[in-house]
Design a protein around this motif. Structure first.
Motif, PDB file in Angstrom:
ATOM      1  N   TYR A 106      44.314  48.000  46.794  1.00 55.07           N
ATOM      2  CA  TYR A 106      43.555  49.185  46.387  1.00 55.07           C
ATOM      3  C   TYR A 106      44.436  50.170  45.616  1.00 55.07           C
ATOM      4  CZ  TYR A 106      41.165  53.604  46.492  1.00 55.07           C
ATOM      5  OH  TYR A 106      40.610  54.797  46.122  1.00 55.07           O
ATOM      6  N   VAL A 107      45.632  50.418  46.125  1.00 52.76           N
ATOM      7  CA  VAL A 107      46.526  51.368  45.462  1.00 52.76           C
ATOM      8  C   VAL A 107      46.882  50.875  44.062  1.00 52.76           C
ATOM      9  CG1 VAL A 107      48.868  52.347  45.526  1.00 52.76           C
ATOM     10  CG2 VAL A 107      47.444  52.392  47.561  1.00 52.76           C
ATOM     11  N   ARG A 108      47.182  49.584  43.931  1.00 55.50           N
ATOM     12  CA  ARG A 108      47.524  49.031  42.610  1.00 55.50           C
ATOM     13  C   ARG A 108      46.355  49.166  41.641  1.00 55.50           C
ATOM     14  NH1 ARG A 108      51.387  50.168  44.338  1.00 55.50           N
ATOM     15  NH2 ARG A 108      52.934  48.900  45.354  1.00 55.50           N
ATOM     16  N   LEU A 109      45.151  48.849  42.086  1.00 53.28           N
ATOM     17  CA  LEU A 109      43.985  48.940  41.204  1.00 53.28           C
ATOM     18  C   LEU A 109      43.641  50.393  40.858  1.00 53.28           C
ATOM     19  CD1 LEU A 109      41.750  46.127  42.722  1.00 53.28           C
ATOM     20  CD2 LEU A 109      43.084  46.049  40.605  1.00 53.28           C
ATOM     21  N   ALA A 110      43.799  51.306  41.823  1.00 52.65           N
ATOM     22  CA  ALA A 110      43.550  52.724  41.549  1.00 52.65           C
ATOM     23  C   ALA A 110      44.576  53.257  40.551  1.00 52.65           C
ATOM     24  CB  ALA A 110      43.601  53.533  42.847  1.00 52.65           C
ATOM     25  N   GLU A 111      45.828  52.832  40.687  1.00 49.40           N
ATOM     26  CA  GLU A 111      46.845  53.252  39.730  1.00 49.40           C
ATOM     27  C   GLU A 111      46.547  52.688  38.341  1.00 49.40           C
ATOM     28  OE1 GLU A 111      50.469  51.941  41.554  1.00 49.40           O
ATOM     29  OE2 GLU A 111      50.713  53.810  42.660  1.00 49.40           O
ATOM     30  N   ARG A 112      46.000  51.479  38.277  1.00 49.52           N
ATOM     31  CA  ARG A 112      45.641  50.909  36.982  1.00 49.52           C
ATOM     32  C   ARG A 112      44.520  51.715  36.333  1.00 49.52           C
ATOM     33  NH1 ARG A 112      43.571  45.023  36.917  1.00 49.52           N
ATOM     34  NH2 ARG A 112      45.635  44.636  37.787  1.00 49.52           N
ATOM     35  N   ASN A 113      43.538  52.133  37.135  1.00 43.67           N
ATOM     36  CA  ASN A 113      42.463  52.985  36.598  1.00 43.67           C
ATOM     37  C   ASN A 113      43.037  54.279  36.026  1.00 43.67           C
ATOM     38  OD1 ASN A 113      40.399  51.233  37.210  1.00 43.67           O
ATOM     39  ND2 ASN A 113      39.805  52.289  39.086  1.00 43.67           N
TER      40      ASN A 113
END
Length: 123
Positions: A106-113
Motif C-alpha cells: 500500500y505504501v509503495r502504491l500510494a507513493e507512486r500515486n
C-alpha cells in the motif's frame, strides 16, 4: 494618458514560449486552488481513496477467508503443525506478516500515486 503623451512601451510576454511555462502554470494552479488545480488535487485524492479501498477489500477478503475456510472444512480446525493448532497458526502467526506485506504494498502504491501527481505538476 493624455493626448500628447507617447504610449507606454510594449512588452512582449513570452511565458508560453518558455520551456518551463507549463510547470509554472500547473504548480501555480495547484497552489492558488484554481479550478484546474482543484481538479488535479481531487484526482489525486480519488486515486488514493481508490487504492485504499482496494487494499482494504483485499485485506478483508484474505483474512476473512481463513475463518470461512475452517467453517467450510471443519476437519482443518483439528490439524496441528509443530504442536500448534492450524487456526491459531494461521490467525496468530501468518496473519501479521500478511498484514505487514499488504501495508508495504500500500505504501509503495500510494507513493507512486503521489509521484505521478508530482510529475504531472512538474511537467
Amino acid at each position: 494618458m493624455s493626448a500628447g503623451s507617447p504610449p507606454p512601451p510594449r512588452e512582449r510576454v513570452v511565458l508560453a514560449e518558455r520551456r518551463g511555462a507549463r510547470m509554472v502554470r500547473t504548480r501555480v494552479e495547484v497552489q492558488q486552488q484554481t479550478e484546474v488545480g482543484d481538479a488535479m488535487v481531487r484526482g489525486l485524492v480519488r486515486a488514493q481513496l481508490g487504492l485504499a479501498l482496494r487494499v482494504a477489500l483485499t485485506t478483508v477478503c484474505l483474512l476473512g477467508a481463513i475463518p470461512l475456510l475452517f467453517h467450510a472444512v471443519p476437519g482443518l480446525a483439528d490439524v496441528t503443525v509443530l504442536g500448534i493448532r492450524l487456526p491459531w497458526l494461521l490467525l496468530g502467526v501468518v496473519g501479521y506478516p500478511l498484514l505487514l506485506g499488504i501495508a508495504w504494498v500500500y505504501v509503495r502504491l500510494a507513493e507512486r500515486n503521489e509521484q505521478d501527481f508530482t510529475d504531472l505538476t512538474d511537467d
